[in-house]
Design an enzyme around this catalytic site. Sequence first.
Site, PDB file in Angstrom:
ATOM      1  N   GLY B 107      43.094  40.646  41.425  1.00  0.00           N
ATOM      2  CA  GLY B 107      42.073  41.470  42.212  1.00  0.00           C
ATOM      3  C   GLY B 107      42.683  41.628  43.559  1.00  0.00           C
ATOM      4  O   GLY B 107      43.422  40.598  44.124  1.00  0.00           O
ATOM      5  N   ARG B 171      45.631  42.492  35.494  1.00  0.00           N
ATOM      6  CA  ARG B 171      45.239  41.172  35.170  1.00  0.00           C
ATOM      7  C   ARG B 171      46.192  40.705  34.050  1.00  0.00           C
ATOM      8  O   ARG B 171      46.015  39.599  33.444  1.00  0.00           O
ATOM      9  CB  ARG B 171      43.537  41.317  34.478  1.00  0.00           C
ATOM     10  CG  ARG B 171      42.691  41.881  35.399  1.00  0.00           C
ATOM     11  CD  ARG B 171      41.995  40.627  36.359  1.00  0.00           C
ATOM     12  NE  ARG B 171      41.163  41.237  37.250  1.00  0.00           N
ATOM     13  CZ  ARG B 171      40.973  40.502  38.295  1.00  0.00           C
ATOM     14  NH1 ARG B 171      41.385  39.090  38.357  1.00  0.00           N
ATOM     15  NH2 ARG B 171      40.137  40.699  39.219  1.00  0.00           N
ATOM     16  N   ASP B 202      46.482  31.266  39.298  1.00  0.00           N
ATOM     17  CA  ASP B 202      47.119  31.299  37.737  1.00  0.00           C
ATOM     18  C   ASP B 202      48.508  32.167  38.237  1.00  0.00           C
ATOM     19  O   ASP B 202      49.497  31.699  37.292  1.00  0.00           O
ATOM     20  CB  ASP B 202      46.304  32.380  37.099  1.00  0.00           C
ATOM     21  CG  ASP B 202      45.228  31.519  36.202  1.00  0.00           C
ATOM     22  OD1 ASP B 202      45.367  30.195  36.456  1.00  0.00           O
ATOM     23  OD2 ASP B 202      44.332  32.153  35.624  1.00  0.00           O
ATOM     24  N   LYS B 228      47.356  34.396  47.349  1.00  0.00           N
ATOM     25  CA  LYS B 228      46.323  35.640  47.721  1.00  0.00           C
ATOM     26  C   LYS B 228      45.190  35.357  46.917  1.00  0.00           C
ATOM     27  O   LYS B 228      44.989  34.957  45.687  1.00  0.00           O
ATOM     28  CB  LYS B 228      46.847  37.027  47.117  1.00  0.00           C
ATOM     29  CG  LYS B 228      46.086  38.029  47.004  1.00  0.00           C
ATOM     30  CD  LYS B 228      45.907  38.931  45.744  1.00  0.00           C
ATOM     31  CE  LYS B 228      45.248  37.705  44.655  1.00  0.00           C
ATOM     32  NZ  LYS B 228      44.927  38.697  43.459  1.00  0.00           N
ATOM     33  N   THR B 229      44.027  35.341  47.518  1.00  0.00           N
ATOM     34  CA  THR B 229      42.545  35.573  46.911  1.00  0.00           C
ATOM     35  C   THR B 229      41.586  35.651  47.978  1.00  0.00           C
ATOM     36  O   THR B 229      41.519  34.762  48.888  1.00  0.00           O
ATOM     37  CB  THR B 229      42.229  34.474  45.942  1.00  0.00           C
ATOM     38  OG1 THR B 229      40.860  34.390  45.902  1.00  0.00           O
ATOM     39  CG2 THR B 229      42.648  33.031  46.588  1.00  0.00           C
ATOM     40  N   ASP B 231      38.702  35.002  47.334  1.00  0.00           N
ATOM     41  CA  ASP B 231      37.698  33.516  47.095  1.00  0.00           C
ATOM     42  C   ASP B 231      37.896  32.497  47.971  1.00  0.00           C
ATOM     43  O   ASP B 231      37.178  31.668  47.882  1.00  0.00           O
ATOM     44  CB  ASP B 231      37.867  33.478  45.749  1.00  0.00           C
ATOM     45  CG  ASP B 231      37.270  34.441  44.391  1.00  0.00           C
ATOM     46  OD1 ASP B 231      36.948  35.424  45.209  1.00  0.00           O
ATOM     47  OD2 ASP B 231      37.452  34.431  43.375  1.00  0.00           O
TER      48      ASP B 231
END
Lengths: 567, 567
Positions: B107, B171, B202, B228-229, B231
């Site tokens: 994402g 993905r 991941d 990166k995220t 979240d």
Amino acid sequence: MLFVFEHWKETLSVTVKTISVMQTARTDYVPRMPPTLGKLADLRLAELPTTAAGGAPLLGTEGSSHLRELFPLTWQQRPIQFVGATHTSTQALPLRSHKVGVVFSGGPAPGGHNVVWGLCAALLDLAKDSELWGFCGGIGGLLSDQAKRLDLEALKDFRNAGGFDLLGTGRAKLETAEQFAACGRVLEQRGLDALVIIGGDDSNTNAAFLAEYLLGTQSKIRVLGVPKTIDGDIKNAFIEATFGFDTAAKVYADLVANIARDAISTRKYYHFIRLMGRSASHLTLEAGLLTQPNFIIIGEDVAARRQTLRELVEELGEMVKSRAKSGRNYGVVLVPEGLIEFIPEMRTLLGQTNAILADHRDYIASLSGFTAQSEFLHGKLSRDCSHTFASLPIDIQRQMLMDRDPHGNVVVSRIETEKLLIELLAAHLNEEKSCGRYSGTFGSHHHFFGYEGRCALPSNFDADYAYSLGRVAGLLVAAGVTGYMAVLSGLSRAADEQQALGVPLTAMMNLELRHGRVTPVISRALVDLSGAAWNYLVAHRQAWASGDHYQMVGPIQYFGPSLAVCH
Amino acid sequence: MLFVFEHWKETLSVTVKTISVMQTARTDYVPRMPPTLGKLADLRLAELPTTAAGGAPLLGTEGSSHLRELFPLTWQQRPIQFVGATHTSTQALPLRSHKVGVVFSGGPAPGGHNVVWGLCAALLDLAKDSELWGFCGGIGGLLSDQAKRLDLEALKDFRNAGGFDLLGTGRAKLETAEQFAACGRVLEQRGLDALVIIGGDDSNTNAAFLAEYLLGTQSKIRVLGVPKTIDGDIKNAFIEATFGFDTAAKVYADLVANIARDAISTRKYYHFIRLMGRSASHLTLEAGLLTQPNFIIIGEDVAARRQTLRELVEELGEMVKSRAKSGRNYGVVLVPEGLIEFIPEMRTLLGQTNAILADHRDYIASLSGFTAQSEFLHGKLSRDCSHTFASLPIDIQRQMLMDRDPHGNVVVSRIETEKLLIELLAAHLNEEKSCGRYSGTFGSHHHFFGYEGRCALPSNFDADYAYSLGRVAGLLVAAGVTGYMAVLSGLSRAADEQQALGVPLTAMMNLELRHGRVTPVISRALVDLSGAAWNYLVAHRQAWASGDHYQMVGPIQYFGPSLAVCH
């Protein structure tokens, strides 16, 4: 700085603050206003001709006997302008103290607190012992005399802030003679000279009737209106825009742009975004022009073409199919909140459903569950409407039947039209696929933005505009007029080129047939399908539909270099 | 300026622009970075001890034979630091040209384009004939060799911009030996020295395996990772935060605050707002601490207390009932996207449902409609799970059964948990009312914010951080290391006090049981229920629940005086 950082432990002992750094910074902002509004001693009152600046005729003056009958005392009033001392007019503004009430009515709009602040500042400029009282909770709070004293100290933290929380607001209306009388009593008992109603088309229409009523009772209390709505649907020869529209449109545009950027980044979803604005599609049009998504549905256009839901879905399908051919299985579609009321067959269905729900309210309530209620409804609907209702996805049928307002009516704003379109479009695309006319993929997400924009921090434009409007309302109090609306014209120019006006509410009225009676109302302005904004969309929509022309407008900026977020 | 103004007609002839004024203004922003990162000739490489700066032990070094077996060539690598020439270390950085590939995985997160820009700038600083190639569409595009040449000209309009649209993303994962081999062939054929993977936990775990694999084949191609995220769930002894988290949290906080201001303005709705972040509730916690709403649900807390859905609803009910006593029939509740996976009974239900859906995929597909599928499911679920499923509102049952991903699994992110809570709470409050324990009104609205934040214009913090990370990745290429992650430490300090590090991916690995096998992974960091942020919430949540302490943080500001939007 972020809470995720451990060093932040040091601040653990800090007590809860209720005003953020950003809010504090915003309270320092000094709204720009026409300089004359700050020099009350120099101000002069000038009457304007009965045509607006642009030459358009006044709406209410076109010889309507209805207006004359309903507003015997105020129908002939003429617009006034506040000008500098150099003007040839001779009528200076009397500088004396006033006791004024102010109330918010209807949904919040960014800038509301600045109207109150501007009004307060103007009254105190007129005389240091002027008083401002705020009625809490809208017209309901006015009728029950819930008031609090407002001064610059009380308003300190509300300067340039979003929301209506200083006073709250409400949906109660001021319509009957009893309510007018009750309102007059409250104002009288408090010894107020004037009432300023900050509200939308209905509230300002009611203000006109209240002004006329009070004049008729020999009361000296004047009633003034300030035009407010994020929907942008109060527009006429005098009013160029309502405060709050600019902020709300930019908040939505920022979100639409972020989602559009997500769409081109992941290249796998269509995002259907419903935007607030029920009776007119201005917000959707404005946010659309700012961001250039692939499809912008405008309710007024759908209605003008008498487009059916099926035709609209097929049109969307053409866009999706054509984009799929160039490998684009993603996109952004804007949907106005009020769309289904613009689709003729849906409007009819809503009308019939509301009538049936009203006529059989208790019986329907006695039926347990959706299936029984839905069967009953089918039995009462016309054949066409029954067919239309049955063709809707089950979730939407449910929303129409189960979510009802206190009067039993379908709550249109709760109907997730964006989901309706997605479901119908997905089914249509499946058909097209099975016929070999489409080979793309259709993944989707749905969004609704409304409450995110109504109470946002006002943009500098709205902060300026609303503050100036409040000042103008204060001047109208000083001028001793009643049944007038505070107006600022020349909004697209710098503050020192803008004009402060007072426009008679009756001069903005049109006659509409409501519940079988000819009624004068300040009409809602719909999207003008011969206007510049719409024409711009028409000229570019083909390019936006087939390519990726998304504009990333970014969030509203309050500081630093002035950033015009569009062209 | 607004489109609604008529004077805007003058600009009708302007052609469609694809870059907004805001975007143009943002491209001029010069990211701040540790000054050493710009003086490559002076840079020196220093090895760090195997404990992190804060004294925490390296995760992977604690004598795991598993790690040693799986990463025989890279498990012993040590963190390195890039320091100025004054440092006692002697190893200068070789200044020569490189050909590097870069790819986005997973994402989008605000700042991604700046990583690529920083990487490009660092490579060109190393040698003017360095080359950067971007693989399009994520790991899938890497495996199918979809690449484009990137230089500063190509990156011009993407400086400080949101989104991943320069390259797109995907993905697809890089997990099997065949994929590693295919990846090696693509990189070899293009003559690349190194691959930089910008991705989440991941993707970085996969990067470690790919690095080991390529080393094992005597390939000279190095593999590097960039964390990166949005979240925020990659956090450990080395990584203080991922890029994108700051921007996303602030975008959500702005929206939450606007809605909270609406709640106190109209005083009639509870707003349930679900925020992105499935496996950890960091975004909800951060946005909550910034805005101080009445109830912040944190998944990790729910799981730690083994709270049932009913208990959670009752806890919400207590808050609503207590507020009603002080006349507050409104409020704001934050719900983390992944909530239902943290509720033990729901997690069990999801697990059983997924297994049943997988085992009987074709049969279930053959059943027409929800009722038949739901009956079949009930027959297969355990008694407890069947009971739990039946207790859910019908819409939620539908979402669980009907919305499934390509593998047949329930799509948790599509389950509208905020609606689930509203429905259960409304029912609970009705019971309470009938027992005389509650006399308030409960109106509600639901919201979900996720896609609004993933591709937003990066905040200055994220623009700086991501650009610096890209630069560090370039230096790791120059240093000739493989299996390392680009890291910047000291993020809460000014750029010139930050340190540029390379940390072996294996040093960040934990062993987890996945699908019955002990597997080394870069673990997702959950909300720390003994950490400062959580403790702050615990200390204040009672006050926030009963009063109105909403903080209006406002939108992200890019210009003007620096505004720390929190304390």
